[in-house]
Design a protein around this motif. Structure first.
Motif, PDB file in Angstrom:
ATOM      1  N   UNK A   1      56.890  34.852 -18.203  1.00 26.28           N
ATOM      2  CA  UNK A   1      56.107  35.661 -17.252  1.00 26.28           C
ATOM      3  C   UNK A   1      56.279  35.119 -15.836  1.00 26.28           C
ATOM      4  N   UNK A   2      56.239  33.794 -15.683  1.00 23.29           N
ATOM      5  CA  UNK A   2      56.410  33.179 -14.360  1.00 23.29           C
ATOM      6  C   UNK A   2      57.778  33.498 -13.784  1.00 23.29           C
ATOM      7  N   UNK A   3      58.820  33.379 -14.625  1.00 21.44           N
ATOM      8  CA  UNK A   3      60.185  33.674 -14.173  1.00 21.44           C
ATOM      9  C   UNK A   3      60.311  35.122 -13.725  1.00 21.44           C
ATOM     10  N   UNK A   4      59.722  36.038 -14.529  1.00 19.12           N
ATOM     11  CA  UNK A   4      59.771  37.464 -14.159  1.00 19.12           C
ATOM     12  C   UNK A   4      59.053  37.725 -12.856  1.00 19.12           C
ATOM     13  N   UNK A   5      57.910  37.067 -12.654  1.00 21.24           N
ATOM     14  CA  UNK A   5      57.160  37.245 -11.404  1.00 21.24           C
ATOM     15  C   UNK A   5      57.942  36.744 -10.202  1.00 21.24           C
ATOM     16  N   UNK A   6      58.714  35.687 -10.393  1.00 14.19           N
ATOM     17  CA  UNK A   6      59.473  35.105  -9.299  1.00 14.19           C
ATOM     18  C   UNK A   6      60.733  35.903  -8.949  1.00 14.19           C
ATOM     19  N   UNK A   7      61.264  36.625  -9.956  1.00 19.14           N
ATOM     20  CA  UNK A   7      62.547  37.302  -9.757  1.00 19.14           C
ATOM     21  C   UNK A   7      62.403  38.802  -9.508  1.00 19.14           C
ATOM     22  N   UNK A   8      61.298  39.397  -9.886  1.00 15.63           N
ATOM     23  CA  UNK A   8      61.133  40.850  -9.744  1.00 15.63           C
ATOM     24  C   UNK A   8      60.259  41.162  -8.523  1.00 15.63           C
TER      25      UNK A   8
ATOM     26  N   UNK B   1      81.531  39.458  -6.281  1.00 12.22           N
ATOM     27  CA  UNK B   1      80.835  38.557  -7.183  1.00 12.22           C
ATOM     28  C   UNK B   1      81.813  37.639  -7.907  1.00 12.22           C
ATOM     29  N   UNK B   2      82.973  38.183  -8.283  1.00  9.09           N
ATOM     30  CA  UNK B   2      83.985  37.367  -8.942  1.00  9.09           C
ATOM     31  C   UNK B   2      84.429  36.245  -8.015  1.00  9.09           C
TER      32      UNK B   2
ATOM     33  N   UNK C   1      75.632  38.718 -11.707  1.00  8.75           N
ATOM     34  CA  UNK C   1      75.741  39.994 -12.423  1.00  8.75           C
ATOM     35  C   UNK C   1      74.680  40.985 -11.974  1.00  8.75           C
ATOM     36  N   UNK C   2      73.449  40.477 -11.776  1.00 10.59           N
ATOM     37  CA  UNK C   2      72.345  41.335 -11.351  1.00 10.59           C
ATOM     38  C   UNK C   2      72.346  41.597  -9.856  1.00 10.59           C
ATOM     39  N   UNK C   3      73.129  40.813  -9.122  1.00 12.37           N
ATOM     40  CA  UNK C   3      73.202  40.998  -7.676  1.00 12.37           C
ATOM     41  C   UNK C   3      71.934  40.598  -6.951  1.00 12.37           C
TER      42      UNK C   3
END
Length: 220
Positions: free
Chosen positions: A213-220, A6-7, A87-89
């Motif tokens: 909420x939209x961002x969470x739905x798209x990323x999770x 990642x670095x 960071x979250x991979x």
């Protein structure tokens, strides 16, 4: 830990170029608006300074100072989200500069949506003056926040040791300052908010809760 892979992804020459753009814009701001830039860094502590600039401002959204700072906001937040992705991979189809540009476009569209929706709601409820005052405070506090976060982002980029810890600190400080920002907005505008409670709830849902909420739905 961010890890060696990642670095390697994060430390690219284009990131240095992004920082150069940000610092160049801030240099221009200092040259053109030295006193205002200095006051911006202390808006969390000195409400009177913010009110004095609000009373002088004819157009709180589209003036040279705010437009330049919007670019700084956009580049900084996009870089923070780019690092957060590493960071979250999270596995996305592209990386590096292409990913950063995609994030920057997404952030700019989000900012534009917030701005236009806020103006629309203010027009519908005929509370333009209330919207302008609260929006000016939100923008000013966010400018202040960016000035605080930027040095930590630079440390996260160029510090080879404890990079994971520094980024965690950067993220924690960012979230903490966001909470402080909303707290100050509520405290400083409690009368305006209670007098326009329905508008404020609608504004909060449309511009704060729904996008998250939209961002969470798209990323999770």
């Amino acid at each position: 830990m961010i890890g060696a892979e990642k670095i390697t992804i994060l430390n690219n020459d284009w990131i240095t170029f992004v920082f150069l753009i940000i610092l160049s814009i801030l240099t221009i701001e200092k040259f053109l608006f030295e006193n205002r830039l200095l006051k911006t860094s202390s808006f969390f502590f000195k409400k009177k300074n913010m009110l004095s600039y609000f009373n002088k401002e004819k157009n709180i959204f589209f003036n040279l100072y705010q437009i330049l700072f919007f670019i700084v906001q956009l580049l900084t937040i996009a870089l923070l989200l780019y690092y957060l992705n590493g960071f979250l991979g999270l596995k996305i189809g592209f990386a590096g500069l292409k990913l950063y540009i995609a994030i920057a476009i997404g952030v700019s569209l989000y900012f534009a949506f917030r701005l236009l929706t806020g103006i629309f709601l203010a027009f519908i409820f005929d509370i333009k003056s209330v919207h302008q005052k609260i929006s000016f405070q939100k923008i000013s506090y966010f400018n202040n926040l960016i000035l605080w976060i930027l040095p930590l982002l630079i440390l996260s980029t160029y510090t080879k040791q404890f990079d994971d810890l520094i980024f965690k600190i950067t993220l924690a400080v960012f979230l903490f300052l966001l909470i402080i920002r909303y707290g100050l907005l509520l405290i400083n505008n409690k009368k305006l908010i209670f007098n326009n409670l329905f508008y404020f709830i609608l504004y909060l849902c449309a511009l704060e809760i729904v996008p998250i909420v939209i961002i969470l739905k798209l990323t999770i």
